[in-house]
Design an enzyme around this catalytic site. Sequence first.
Site, short mmCIF file in Angstrom:
data_model
loop_
_atom_site.label_atom_id
_atom_site.label_comp_id
_atom_site.label_asym_id
_atom_site.label_seq_id
_atom_site.Cartn_x
_atom_site.Cartn_y
_atom_site.Cartn_z
N CYS A 203 -0.63 52.25 30.95
CA CYS A 203 -1.12 53.60 31.23
C CYS A 203 0.07 54.54 31.34
O CYS A 203 0.91 54.42 32.23
CB CYS A 203 -1.95 53.55 32.51
N CYS A 206 0.37 56.57 34.60
CA CYS A 206 0.90 55.82 35.75
C CYS A 206 2.40 55.66 35.61
O CYS A 206 3.14 55.74 36.59
CB CYS A 206 0.29 54.42 35.83
N ASP A 598 60.46 28.94 23.18
CA ASP A 598 61.17 28.73 24.42
C ASP A 598 61.12 27.21 24.62
O ASP A 598 60.23 26.55 24.14
CB ASP A 598 60.38 29.46 25.51
N ASP A 791 56.00 30.31 27.83
CA ASP A 791 54.99 30.00 28.83
C ASP A 791 54.62 31.25 29.64
O ASP A 791 53.85 31.18 30.58
CB ASP A 791 55.42 28.84 29.73
N ASP A 795 59.61 34.89 30.21
CA ASP A 795 59.93 35.39 28.88
C ASP A 795 59.15 36.62 28.46
O ASP A 795 59.08 36.94 27.29
CB ASP A 795 59.80 34.27 27.85
#
Length: 894
Positions: A203, A206, A598, A791, A795
């Site tokens: 509706c 509503c 590295d 890592d 670095d």
Amino acid sequence: MGDCSLLKKEILLGGLRCSHCAKDIIKTVSNLEEVEGCNLDFEAQKLIIDILDTYNEDKVVSKVIDTINSIEPDLDIDVTINSINSRKRQKGRGKNMKSLSKAEVNDNVNPIKVEFILNGLNCAHCAEVINEKVGKLKGVKSSNLNFVNKKMTLNLTDEQNESEIIRKTIDIINNTEPGLDIVVNSKSKLGIKKEIILGGLNCAHCAEVIGQKVSNLSEIESSDLNFINKKLTVLIKQNENSKQVIEKIIDIINNTEPGLDINIVKNSQQANISVEEKEKDSSKKDLLKLIVGFGMYAVAIYQSTIGVESKLMNLLLIISYLVVGGGVIIKALKNMTKGRIFDENFLMLIATVGALAIGEVEEAVAVMLFYQLGEYLQGIAVGKSRKSIASLMNIRPDSANLKVNNEIKVVSPEDVEIGDVIVIKPGEKVPLDGVIIDGSSMVDTSAITGESVLRETAIGDDILSGFINKNSLLIVKVTKGYGESTVSKILDLVENASSKKSKTENFISKFSRYYTPIVVCLAATIAIIPPIVIQGAEFSEWFYRGLLFLVVSCPCALVLSIPLSFFSGIGYASKNGILIKGSNYLEALKDVDTVVFDKTGTLTKGVFNVTNINAVDISKQELLEYAAIAEVNSNHPIAKSILKTYGKAVDLDSIKNYEEIAAHGIRVQYNNEKILAGNEKLMKANNILYSEAKEVGTVVYVAVNGIYKGYVVISDEVKEDSKDAIRNLKNVGIKEVVMLTGDNKDVANKVASDLNIDTVYSSLLPNEKVEKVEEIYEGRNEKEKVAFVGDGINDAPVLARVDVGIAMGALGSDAAIEAADVVLMTDEPNKIYKAIEISKKTNKIVWQNIIFALGVKVVVMVLGAGGMATMWEAIFADVGVALIAVINAMRILK
Ligand SMILES: Nc1ncnc2c1ncn2[C@@H]1O[C@H](COP(=O)(O)OP(=O)(O)OP(=O)(O)O)[C@@H](O)[C@H]1O
Ligand SMILES: [Zn+2]
């Protein structure tokens, strides 16, 4: 282009000290489409950008500032506006100083983001138009539309206008491409978004009442009830208790329209599922139309072969045309009223109506039929590849089992807070990062790491979201909120990767902007000029040739398949535990010819064992104790191994003046003893008379109060897969593998010869590592790229300097994720060649598509102009080629 001139702007970056950020700033700013050139003077802390004066300079400058802020938020930014070579502006250097106040700049630190999901968006061109228009809205700093996952992200200048901007954006979307299903995710600080589905709401009145009442609630920032998809979206104010507010809303709904089936959407994924179903429905409708259309077409053609009256046949054909092409006609007319004439639908309408006009009824209908068939198949193919990419990244947890007073509540991961305890049952995804407080189990980490072996976990172990608990119950204390969890970070990274466009993508989007108008002009020229200048040339004949050009004038095959290819590559890499932060990096990887490693923690395990203790005048135990005292505050792998061997507690209160000297070692005072522990450089720097160790290994010399006391030899092991990693790199075409290390020459040479590394530099200080990389760059051209693998701990400057910085073992380490361009989720160097392989494969497929698509189009145009091609070839060159290109792009995922 003759009228354009370049504006130069200087942006002062006060406080810029991090060379990594500097590199990032250059990279990102120069990738901005509006920026023609960009130069950063690191010493002078000055960024100089060239802007074409066809752009709105303020917009560009503020975009650049945003970019800078998103990389390095705390800079003091000043803008000097200079125009050089400009005919219109004649301002002197530095005269027109515009400075942004600190407050303004700070405002940009946390950009306010709004996310739109545009379900049903299938037209790449419309996507571009939408993105462009939205980007020009007032209050929008930048917008990025990822066509592949249909997500548009806006960065707003401030939160005040948010709802206004959202409304305007939705307007733009609806005007450009009507019928899309739009989901808005506002991540702003304004509030918490909740979606409520009102099943059975039929509706409309509503609905209006409910919407009105809800929006009147004081706890609500904004609300929207969509009657069509029965969804109520509310934005609850930040400080309100969302549960209570939701209860209030439910009360309102029940009072207004009892008996509705109320569902609170947990995450937007769920909402997407219902939308997906709708899309399925509409694609079913399309299929039905195609079947009907083709059926009638076949009947008409059959009738004509047995000689039935041609009027009847034409009628059937026209009906078939309308059934299949109705949608195209409507869209084309709508777009026409908005003045969009280079739109695909419009061009298709002109081409077919043109063919009808010159009596080519059969062909006109066939063109429409096959165009729609192609679009239909293309839709399926794109949908499929979207799904497979999404399934690669299917790491988002659905729910968490929150433990509250011995009860288990199933909640959304977003609702769990740090310190909460959650229960993870066997077979479930780990929803949040945390630490195990009870239980032990095997976990499958493959979704995050790409690693197929199961891991054993027990009390005290960290566990990350996205892992799958395999066999027994785990009780976990949550250590990070969902937004900070590994899963969210990975998804964020991967989803945003498409905003860093590759050169090829930029090229294609520029190219397509010129391609269509040029081909349309050619079409007009061919249709009009020859019948006038060539004697005896028939108008309808040349008109037909012109129409062929219109049919091939859409660059869709490229606009669609190329971003899709890069996204597939990034998705596929992430499945393998390789996170690539942008299409630009994926593209650069293929040109890497030198990989620099590295040593410690990258090629070696970084876990040292004490292999020898050589004490002078004191006992070995005493020497080890001195070493342990020195190392107790260090995080260096060397320190950890010495402490492990020592095995006893150190009296921390007696330690004073602790000093860790990078790449040298430690200086510290313990009671009245001054202890030095480190390498030869440290001994020499302090004038210690030491005797050189004979063994190959990392040597930690120890001196107390200036007197040499002996040394500890420790050694590291190379990783199991390091040798394979180097060999595989050579196999994928890497010319040189280099190793840099702060460790001594003997150790370095041993590792290098074990692993077949070409070049080694040892005993380097961190800044010397950058210098070595600079040396490697000397005499190189831009096509020969360098990658560095580290890592991510010491670095960062090197990671920042190179074309592609790769950090490994990033599981849980934020620093590494920040610093690198490519992040490997595990410690395996053998993933690097894989990343390069994915890059090469992606690139190959991208160029296959470019050459194939353009090649076919050019051939059809040439043949068409010469009267040797028909609509059939043209239609193949349009939708057929696009379909093949999309299917080809999907090969990346295999
Ligand atoms: N905490 C420490 N205790 C003793 N020696 C140290 C310490 N930190 C550094 N050193 C010395 O400095 C050298 C270089 O250290 P640095 O941290 O720069 O390199 P690394 O990370 O160990 O090796 P790589 O450069 O291969 O990654 C080490 O090999 C060691 O000799
Ligand atoms: Zn290191």
